[in-house]
Design a protein around this motif. Sequence first.
Motif, PDB file in Angstrom:
ATOM      1  N   ASP A  44       0.893  -1.356   0.387  1.00  0.00           N
ATOM      2  CA  ASP A  44      -0.045  -0.038  -0.234  1.00  0.00           C
ATOM      3  C   ASP A  44       0.931   1.467  -0.047  1.00  0.00           C
ATOM      4  O   ASP A  44       0.536   2.331  -0.879  1.00  0.00           O
ATOM      5  CB  ASP A  44      -1.138  -0.285   1.299  1.00  0.00           C
ATOM      6  N   ASP A  45       2.080   1.292   0.444  1.00  0.00           N
ATOM      7  CA  ASP A  45       3.156   2.771   0.876  1.00  0.00           C
ATOM      8  C   ASP A  45       3.421   2.457  -0.400  1.00  0.00           C
ATOM      9  O   ASP A  45       5.001   3.806   0.037  1.00  0.00           O
ATOM     10  CB  ASP A  45       3.326   2.427   2.573  1.00  0.00           C
ATOM     11  N   GLU A  46       3.597   1.553  -0.755  1.00  0.00           N
ATOM     12  CA  GLU A  46       4.636   2.235  -2.219  1.00  0.00           C
ATOM     13  C   GLU A  46       3.568   1.839  -3.712  1.00  0.00           C
ATOM     14  O   GLU A  46       4.066   2.660  -4.427  1.00  0.00           O
ATOM     15  CB  GLU A  46       5.202   0.564  -2.938  1.00  0.00           C
ATOM     16  N   VAL A  47       2.711   3.138  -3.120  1.00  0.00           N
ATOM     17  CA  VAL A  47       1.578   3.292  -4.186  1.00  0.00           C
ATOM     18  C   VAL A  47       1.775   4.767  -3.858  1.00  0.00           C
ATOM     19  O   VAL A  47       1.794   5.664  -3.139  1.00  0.00           O
ATOM     20  CB  VAL A  47       0.296   2.726  -4.247  1.00  0.00           C
ATOM     21  N   GLU A  48       1.904   5.644  -4.651  1.00  0.00           N
ATOM     22  CA  GLU A  48       1.899   6.990  -5.153  1.00  0.00           C
ATOM     23  C   GLU A  48       0.790   7.599  -5.579  1.00  0.00           C
ATOM     24  O   GLU A  48      -0.045   7.019  -6.141  1.00  0.00           O
ATOM     25  CB  GLU A  48       3.269   7.537  -5.437  1.00  0.00           C
ATOM     26  N   PHE A  76     -13.502  15.905 -13.895  1.00  0.00           N
ATOM     27  CA  PHE A  76     -13.633  15.456 -12.743  1.00  0.00           C
ATOM     28  C   PHE A  76     -12.163  15.621 -12.667  1.00  0.00           C
ATOM     29  O   PHE A  76     -11.303  14.673 -13.186  1.00  0.00           O
ATOM     30  CB  PHE A  76     -14.371  14.229 -12.517  1.00  0.00           C
ATOM     31  N   THR A  77     -11.569  16.026 -11.089  1.00  0.00           N
ATOM     32  CA  THR A  77     -10.044  15.702 -10.776  1.00  0.00           C
ATOM     33  C   THR A  77     -10.261  14.413  -9.638  1.00  0.00           C
ATOM     34  O   THR A  77     -11.261  14.845  -8.417  1.00  0.00           O
ATOM     35  CB  THR A  77      -9.494  17.487  -9.988  1.00  0.00           C
ATOM     36  N   HIS A  78      -9.519  13.915 -10.070  1.00  0.00           N
ATOM     37  CA  HIS A  78      -9.348  13.471  -8.833  1.00  0.00           C
ATOM     38  C   HIS A  78      -7.496  12.619  -8.113  1.00  0.00           C
ATOM     39  O   HIS A  78      -6.737  12.874  -9.843  1.00  0.00           O
ATOM     40  CB  HIS A  78      -9.762  11.912  -8.939  1.00  0.00           C
ATOM     41  N   ASN A  79      -6.871  12.137  -6.671  1.00  0.00           N
ATOM     42  CA  ASN A  79      -5.449  10.953  -7.193  1.00  0.00           C
ATOM     43  C   ASN A  79      -5.662  10.286  -7.552  1.00  0.00           C
ATOM     44  O   ASN A  79      -6.609   8.863  -7.590  1.00  0.00           O
ATOM     45  CB  ASN A  79      -5.494  11.208  -5.316  1.00  0.00           C
ATOM     46  N   LEU A  80      -4.900   9.276  -8.702  1.00  0.00           N
ATOM     47  CA  LEU A  80      -4.532   8.480  -9.498  1.00  0.00           C
ATOM     48  C   LEU A  80      -3.412   8.024  -8.609  1.00  0.00           C
ATOM     49  O   LEU A  80      -2.162   9.036  -8.370  1.00  0.00           O
ATOM     50  CB  LEU A  80      -3.891   8.832 -10.829  1.00  0.00           C
ATOM     51  N   SER A  81      -3.887   6.685  -8.421  1.00  0.00           N
ATOM     52  CA  SER A  81      -2.919   5.888  -8.016  1.00  0.00           C
ATOM     53  C   SER A  81      -1.508   5.076  -9.282  1.00  0.00           C
ATOM     54  O   SER A  81      -2.110   4.562  -9.747  1.00  0.00           O
ATOM     55  CB  SER A  81      -3.408   4.750  -7.810  1.00  0.00           C
ATOM     56  N   VAL A  82      -0.610   5.183  -8.628  1.00  0.00           N
ATOM     57  CA  VAL A  82       0.530   4.805  -9.041  1.00  0.00           C
ATOM     58  C   VAL A  82       1.874   4.250  -8.891  1.00  0.00           C
ATOM     59  O   VAL A  82       2.272   4.287  -7.432  1.00  0.00           O
ATOM     60  CB  VAL A  82       1.372   6.293 -10.080  1.00  0.00           C
ATOM     61  N   CYS A  83       2.478   3.596  -9.510  1.00  0.00           N
ATOM     62  CA  CYS A  83       3.836   2.926  -8.694  1.00  0.00           C
ATOM     63  C   CYS A  83       5.091   3.989  -8.311  1.00  0.00           C
ATOM     64  O   CYS A  83       5.691   4.623  -9.792  1.00  0.00           O
ATOM     65  CB  CYS A  83       4.495   2.217  -9.801  1.00  0.00           C
TER      66      CYS A  83
END
Length: 875
Positions: A187-191, A334-341
């Motif tokens: 989980d904490d390797e996701v930015e 729509f503005t949102h936070n995208l999960s990235v590696c």
Amino acid sequence: MKEIAKAYTPQKYENSIYKKWEDSGVFTPEIDPNKKSFTISMPPPNATVTLHLGHATMLAIEDLMIRYKRMQGFSALWLPGTDHAAIATQNRVEKNLAEKGIDRHKLGRKKFLEEVGKFVEKSRDTIRKQIRKMGSSCDWSRERFTLDEGLTKAVREVFTRMYNDDLIYKGDRIVNWCPRCESTLADDEVEYKEKQEKLYWIKYGPFTLATTRPETKLGDTAVAVHPDDERYKDMVGKKYMIPGVLGEFEVIVVADKEVDPQFGSGAIKVTPAHSFTDFEIAERHNIPLKSVINEQGKMMDNCGKYAGMTTEECRKEIVKDMDKMGLIEKIEDFTHNLSVCYRCKTAVEPLVSKQWFIAVDKPVIQDGDKKISIKEKALKVVREGDIKIVPDRFNKTYSHWMENLHDWCISRQIWYGHQIPVWYCRDCNEEIVQTDDPESCRKCKSKNIKQDLDTLDTWFSSGLWTFSTLGWPKKTEDLKYFHPTAVMETGYDILFFWIARMIIMTTYALNEIPFETVYLHGLIRTRSGKKMSKSDPSTCIDPLEMIDKYGTDALRLSFLIGSTPGNDMRLYEEKIAGYRNFVNKIWNAARFSLMNIKEENLDEVFDPKRHINSRADKWILTKLQYLVKDVTKDIEKFRFSDAGTKIYNFTWSEYCDWYVELSKGQHLNPHVLVHVLKSVLRLLHPFVPFFTEVLWENLHEKKMLIEETWPEYDKSLVFVKEVEEMELLHQIISDIRKMRANYGVEPAKKIHAVIYAGKYKDFLEEKREPLTRMARLENLEIFDKGEKIEKAVCLFVGDLEIYLPLHELVDIEKEQKRLEKELENLVQFEKTLSSKLQNKKFVQNAPEDVVEKEKKRLKETRSGIKKIEEKLSEL
């Protein structure tokens, strides 16, 4: 004595000084039952990197602590090493091979790992050289690597124990999946990065739903609403056929508190195989899963004409097709936070996969009469103060993250790393978990066994860092003596990545804490506050380039002074250049001191009874004692910037500007001059080790400075009365100098001064020579008291009156304005002191000597006000 170089040239000395230290064995502490241990496990740099500012900051701070404790007599161990950094290293080598037209899959696992090994060894050699360039006094004889044989044994031992305790299990769970790395992420390797996308409002049978990912409609199996949402109350539990681009499909409506009734229409489509929230909803309501996206981030074969498309391609096509069918109601920005590696910045796909996990909530650790989970234990040791976090505001951050920790996915689908120590029998399907490679199946004795192909999350092995590097699982003498470690110093950005996992793993495996204190430094930013990034070279400063240009000591000071725990700091080349000037100023101060000392003076041991000759000696020795006391306290409290600043101010202002200047005349005392210089060098050494060691070589000392003891506060060398008198002398000289400057008197021109000194007459007569010389006076008259002198600048220092008959230089109007301004300042100061002394809490709680000192200052201030008012009345 022999004159030393006019300027310090770091390039001339640094490499040879470091070699001298390393060859001496001083970096390698012995196990000594008569000494306390002090241990820092160096956060291991990744095997892919060269030294960057984060590493340089860490090295400067940790080396300061190690040198300080070593000088205090501790058996100080700083254990270095490197991290194999599985995903990052594999990606780097893959990229290097791809540039040569080589694909790792065609190369094969064995040959690919050989290529990785070559790359890592070369990289580790580079890292070692760079750590040495920073002056790091770490114990290279104990250097470790997270993939070395000893640490591999430790990894297998912990895995096996956890497996046997039912803490490690394999199951189908939704995970963060990086299609580029083709591996899971913790989980904490996701930015997260903010992204402008579209919000699609789609007609969904009897519902209208809002979604950012219409392509996942192909995997929908339910609709969820909030239990209290009256709009959908009668629909809960019912099944509906929903029109879709590949034909109708069935969904069931469930009520779940996870749904936000304010988002969209208050109803959400549930895609359990591709959303963490939806997966949990599906588990609670026994909803079936349907996977539609594969591990390459493409649509699966069950997606009809969309099969093989990337999710982005599928989204475009499916929106077109839904629009043709009249299923699109509207589309909004729509503005949102995208999960990235966190490694390659590829968008993360939540996928259901069979992975290995650690159950963080399972009670397994004995705690009194009950058992608690590894998560609860890790929370407890921080809450109860067994581990102190500096600054303490991060306690709350740590607790919040730990309380919300889910089962930790520890398997990765890559080749490089610790291969999971699980073997499968192909004949009887037995699962074998043990520390050594099995030769056969323990159940059916078949030799037809195969090891699990996955590797462990890098954080699993680095979580064992503090104890595995000391020989665990063997009960070594190093482990007994040097563990728990004293301080873990690192950036606050990896508090969750690494610190939390070390606490979890160590409290589980050893039932003790990994370290007593966590010191967190901040991020390095540009002059304007922008975060430095490798992707934007214009923001980055290369520490090795700065070392070549300004020297290691200057770079170290730029990290140590002006920074505070847990706060970001700004760094720019001019700041580093400024600290080079700092180094040169102290070099020049030492150079001047040595020029005023005979060689034979260096060999004498300082003896207070024989070598203290004057008030000036007593003053500087008292100031030195205050400095030793303050700096020691600051370092113990991790206030490194305050400590460094105080040493600098003392060295330049009190030692150089005053004592050394006094020493040019009748007060020259080589014994005190040398004693103070040596003490300053010892205090400075942990901050700036190279140039202090070079200067030490010029002092005829038998031992290297790195081997010397830390100065200790000596109450017998505190002379309060003499300090008060010398401070008065300094104030008189400073005020005369200030007036000379205000009236434009040339530095070379000497002037006349008259002082009405009262009770200080005899003292000032004794100090006539330095007062005359340092204030540039041609004639000095000192009386008990006397008449006001016309056409003269008048100064008041405590009860003293000073007249400078500058005659034609005195501008009456200018003098009146100056006195009025001085009167205004004194009146304001008098109000502040009166208010403080009228405060009952201050009078009751402050030390008696402090209260008396404030009363004396108030009396002197009121006397000064009266004298200025009298002088103004005469103008």
